[in-house]
Design an enzyme around this catalytic site. Sequence first.
Site, PDB file in Angstrom:
ATOM      1  N   ARG A 170       0.826  -1.206   0.000  1.00 47.25           N
ATOM      2  CA  ARG A 170       0.000   0.000   0.000  1.00 47.25           C
ATOM      3  C   ARG A 170       0.865   1.263   0.000  1.00 47.25           C
ATOM      4  O   ARG A 170       0.426   2.321  -0.423  1.00 47.25           O
ATOM      5  CB  ARG A 170      -0.902  -0.050   1.246  1.00 47.25           C
ATOM      6  N   LYS A 185      11.201   0.031   6.314  1.00 49.02           N
ATOM      7  CA  LYS A 185      11.588  -0.659   7.549  1.00 49.02           C
ATOM      8  C   LYS A 185      10.354  -1.376   8.100  1.00 49.02           C
ATOM      9  O   LYS A 185       9.431  -0.740   8.600  1.00 49.02           O
ATOM     10  CB  LYS A 185      12.121   0.323   8.592  1.00 49.02           C
ATOM     11  N   SER A 240       1.120   2.990  15.763  1.00 49.53           N
ATOM     12  CA  SER A 240       0.391   3.602  16.877  1.00 49.53           C
ATOM     13  C   SER A 240       0.444   5.130  16.807  1.00 49.53           C
ATOM     14  O   SER A 240       1.379   5.716  16.262  1.00 49.53           O
ATOM     15  CB  SER A 240       1.002   3.127  18.193  1.00 49.53           C
ATOM     16  N   GLU A 261      -0.933   6.707   9.106  1.00 50.01           N
ATOM     17  CA  GLU A 261      -2.087   5.830   9.374  1.00 50.01           C
ATOM     18  C   GLU A 261      -1.936   5.360  10.805  1.00 50.01           C
ATOM     19  O   GLU A 261      -1.143   4.461  11.073  1.00 50.01           O
ATOM     20  CB  GLU A 261      -2.084   4.631   8.413  1.00 50.01           C
ATOM     21  N   ARG A 289     -11.735  -9.931  12.318  1.00 49.86           N
ATOM     22  CA  ARG A 289     -10.774  -9.948  11.214  1.00 49.86           C
ATOM     23  C   ARG A 289      -9.386  -9.758  11.818  1.00 49.86           C
ATOM     24  O   ARG A 289      -9.177  -8.892  12.671  1.00 49.86           O
ATOM     25  CB  ARG A 289     -11.106  -8.809  10.250  1.00 49.86           C
ATOM     26  N   CYS A 295      -6.476  -1.844  12.799  1.00 50.62           N
ATOM     27  CA  CYS A 295      -6.813  -0.495  13.275  1.00 50.62           C
ATOM     28  C   CYS A 295      -8.259  -0.153  12.932  1.00 50.62           C
ATOM     29  O   CYS A 295      -8.830   0.770  13.502  1.00 50.62           O
ATOM     30  CB  CYS A 295      -5.846   0.533  12.713  1.00 50.62           C
ATOM     31  N   GLU A 392      -7.283   1.620  22.159  1.00 50.19           N
ATOM     32  CA  GLU A 392      -7.405   0.644  21.078  1.00 50.19           C
ATOM     33  C   GLU A 392      -7.133  -0.750  21.649  1.00 50.19           C
ATOM     34  O   GLU A 392      -6.077  -0.978  22.245  1.00 50.19           O
ATOM     35  CB  GLU A 392      -6.381   0.999  19.989  1.00 50.19           C
ATOM     36  N   SER A 452     -12.227  -2.219   3.721  1.00 55.06           N
ATOM     37  CA  SER A 452     -10.918  -1.881   3.139  1.00 55.06           C
ATOM     38  C   SER A 452     -10.849  -2.399   1.706  1.00 55.06           C
ATOM     39  O   SER A 452     -11.214  -3.545   1.443  1.00 55.06           O
ATOM     40  CB  SER A 452      -9.795  -2.523   3.947  1.00 55.06           C
TER      41      SER A 452
HETATM   42  P1  NAD Z   1       4.267   0.797  16.846  1.00 57.80           P
HETATM   43  O1  NAD Z   1       3.688   2.099  16.465  1.00 57.80           O
HETATM   44  O2  NAD Z   1       5.110   0.734  18.066  1.00 57.80           O
HETATM   45  O3  NAD Z   1       5.147   0.218  15.632  1.00 57.80           O
HETATM   46  C1  NAD Z   1       4.818   0.373  14.250  1.00 57.80           C
HETATM   47  C2  NAD Z   1       6.118   0.501  13.458  1.00 57.80           C
HETATM   48  O4  NAD Z   1       6.870   1.623  13.915  1.00 57.80           O
HETATM   49  C3  NAD Z   1       7.059  -0.690  13.594  1.00 57.80           C
HETATM   50  O5  NAD Z   1       7.766  -0.868  12.386  1.00 57.80           O
HETATM   51  C4  NAD Z   1       8.022  -0.236  14.678  1.00 57.80           C
HETATM   52  O6  NAD Z   1       9.265  -0.897  14.613  1.00 57.80           O
HETATM   53  C5  NAD Z   1       8.169   1.224  14.326  1.00 57.80           C
HETATM   54  N1  NAD Z   1       8.576   2.092  15.412  1.00 57.80           N
HETATM   55  C6  NAD Z   1       8.286   1.979  16.737  1.00 57.80           C
HETATM   56  N2  NAD Z   1       8.833   3.006  17.417  1.00 57.80           N
HETATM   57  C7  NAD Z   1       9.496   3.778  16.519  1.00 57.80           C
HETATM   58  C8  NAD Z   1      10.257   4.982  16.607  1.00 57.80           C
HETATM   59  N3  NAD Z   1      10.446   5.611  17.761  1.00 57.80           N
HETATM   60  N4  NAD Z   1      10.786   5.501  15.468  1.00 57.80           N
HETATM   61  C9  NAD Z   1      10.594   4.888  14.299  1.00 57.80           C
HETATM   62  N5  NAD Z   1       9.886   3.747  14.145  1.00 57.80           N
HETATM   63  C10 NAD Z   1       9.338   3.202  15.239  1.00 57.80           C
HETATM   64  O7  NAD Z   1       3.133  -0.225  16.954  1.00 57.80           O
HETATM   65  P2  NAD Z   1       3.259  -1.700  17.529  1.00 57.80           P
HETATM   66  O8  NAD Z   1       4.245  -1.871  18.624  1.00 57.80           O
HETATM   67  O9  NAD Z   1       3.472  -2.544  16.360  1.00 57.80           O
HETATM   68  O10 NAD Z   1       1.825  -1.840  18.174  1.00 57.80           O
HETATM   69  C11 NAD Z   1       1.432  -1.010  19.268  1.00 57.80           C
HETATM   70  C12 NAD Z   1       0.063  -0.440  18.997  1.00 57.80           C
HETATM   71  O11 NAD Z   1       0.043   0.302  17.757  1.00 57.80           O
HETATM   72  C13 NAD Z   1      -1.014  -1.475  18.799  1.00 57.80           C
HETATM   73  O12 NAD Z   1      -1.511  -1.953  20.005  1.00 57.80           O
HETATM   74  C14 NAD Z   1      -2.032  -0.708  18.029  1.00 57.80           C
HETATM   75  O13 NAD Z   1      -2.807   0.074  18.895  1.00 57.80           O
HETATM   76  C15 NAD Z   1      -1.220   0.197  17.159  1.00 57.80           C
HETATM   77  N6  NAD Z   1      -1.091  -0.304  15.783  1.00 57.80           N
HETATM   78  C16 NAD Z   1      -1.835   0.299  14.814  1.00 57.80           C
HETATM   79  C17 NAD Z   1      -1.737  -0.128  13.518  1.00 57.80           C
HETATM   80  C18 NAD Z   1      -2.525   0.507  12.427  1.00 57.80           C
HETATM   81  O14 NAD Z   1      -2.663  -0.094  11.363  1.00 57.80           O
HETATM   82  N7  NAD Z   1      -3.036   1.704  12.587  1.00 57.80           N
HETATM   83  C19 NAD Z   1      -0.886  -1.180  13.199  1.00 57.80           C
HETATM   84  C20 NAD Z   1      -0.127  -1.781  14.205  1.00 57.80           C
HETATM   85  C21 NAD Z   1      -0.233  -1.307  15.503  1.00 57.80           C
END
Ligand code: NAD
Length: 488
Positions: A170, A185, A240, A261, A289, A295, A392, A452
């Site tokens: 995407r 990444k 997040s 997103e 799902r 999200c 969430e 979606s």
């Molecule tokens: P996260 O936001 O911590 O991680 C998402 C991505 O960001 C990963 O690739 C991670 O390695 C990277 N990341 C984390 N901290 C970073 C930083 N400081 N700088 C750069 N990159 C960084 O999310 P998570 O740990 O995978 O999940 C935690 C929460 O996030 C979930 O409980 C959920 O609420 C939310 N989430 C949302 C979506 C969405 O599609 N909107 C997807 C996954 C998780």
Amino acid sequence: MSIDAAQLTDAVLAALPHGQFIGGRWRPSDVTFDVVNPATEQVLDRVADGTPEDAVAALDAACAAAEAWAATSPRERSEVLRRTFDLVLERRDLFAACMTLEMGKPLAEAYGEVTYGAEFLRWFSEEAVRIEGRFSIAPSSGQRVLTMLQPVGPVYAITPWNFPLAMATRKLAPAIAAGCTAVIKPAHETPLTTLLFIRALQDAGLPAGVVNCVTSTHSAAVSAPIIADPRLRKLTFTGSTAVGRTLLRQAADHVLRTSMELGGNAPFLVLASADLDKAVQGALDAKMRNIGEACTAANRMYVHESIAAQFSARLAEKMAALPIGNGLDEGVRVGPLVSPRQLATVTDLLQDAVSRGARVATGGTRPEGAGYFLAPTVLTDVPTDARVFREEIFGPVAPIATFATLDEAIALANATEFGLMSYVFAENLGEAAYVVERLESGMVGLNSGVISDPAAPFGGVKESGLGREGSHEGLAEYLETKYVGIRL
Ligand code: NAD
């Protein structure tokens, strides 16, 4: 019957490339991290643990390839994407098994994600050849107005673990279509699917340096030098809201274009006129799902008081009947959560609701044995101040509360800093339209539990993010408008 899990795992591991993918080459690394199968808690593979130096090298490669890639014809870019689409579908068994192994989703859902994720490649292969400017005459000055669309420049894409293929396609498909080069990444929980996808891009003939991939457990440390580099022009992130805020602050230094997103807290409204069969099925789809790890997942169910008891009982019955287990096993509908951390977060939210008086209609338990499993859970009589309604959930827990009037339902739905997705179930279309127009979210499912689609603009308002992915809007995120004023 169980599919031959060992054979499938071996096939995936044999197909996986290893190392950081930089400038068209796989660079091996001595330092690695473990990727764990959440259904068995066993180590699946070891993956190169990237450093800030790897990240800078990846950006160097993207910058070196940028000018030549921007100058390619739209048809050439389109055909690389189309060939990648074909390859991903040809390799669908590997992609599906890989996602089930590293992320836990049931195999049938993983096949669904292959179709969904691949479709972004086809959609943007078709969009690549429709990038147009315009020509007009300014009404007052008579000056000629020429606008052209140009690639925004090198892109940094950070993806989450919940949809390992679709979140990568995407972002990268529109970037490639627009003529941008990129560094991606993936999340450290699920890097393997991204590596398979990068191999498919390589096999489809994508020139060296156009897409580079850094896998790492040090996400902040590898991201910081890329985002601080003035050569980077675009940051696209899914994850997040907390991390999104941090990245937006970093992006401000060079006024980067950003697409964010972020988290959701989707209300699921069942109005008094709803068809209960449709509403219960929609709730099941919207909640379960991806094991609730989406999200867009229905986070808060608000049901009209006249039908709440029936709705809750029928949803609990359906949730209780879903088979739990290793996603590779046939018939399994609920896999494990992705990690012990995610399991702990969801369990905490569940316990908080129960401690405030919520009633467990089904679930709330963990099966014995290995794996980060949690039984599908329905909570009724949930007080609206429970954390489960504000945060969430990202897991298989459905909290239900009631409302009396449409305006009360709308107020409850909008009482959140998030605004990604909402669901409305109603047969009275006048009432449905009244509610839909007042909901503060980027997307609404009306009598639909899953909306979606690569052809539709996906994205949120409020603290759920900025920008849209998919559809025509998804390509615009990677294009800049240049206006040329011509005096003849
Ligand atoms: P996260 O936001 O911590 O991680 C998402 C991505 O960001 C990963 O690739 C991670 O390695 C990277 N990341 C984390 N901290 C970073 C930083 N400081 N700088 C750069 N990159 C960084 O999310 P998570 O740990 O995978 O999940 C935690 C929460 O996030 C979930 O409980 C959920 O609420 C939310 N989430 C949302 C979506 C969405 O599609 N909107 C997807 C996954 C998780």
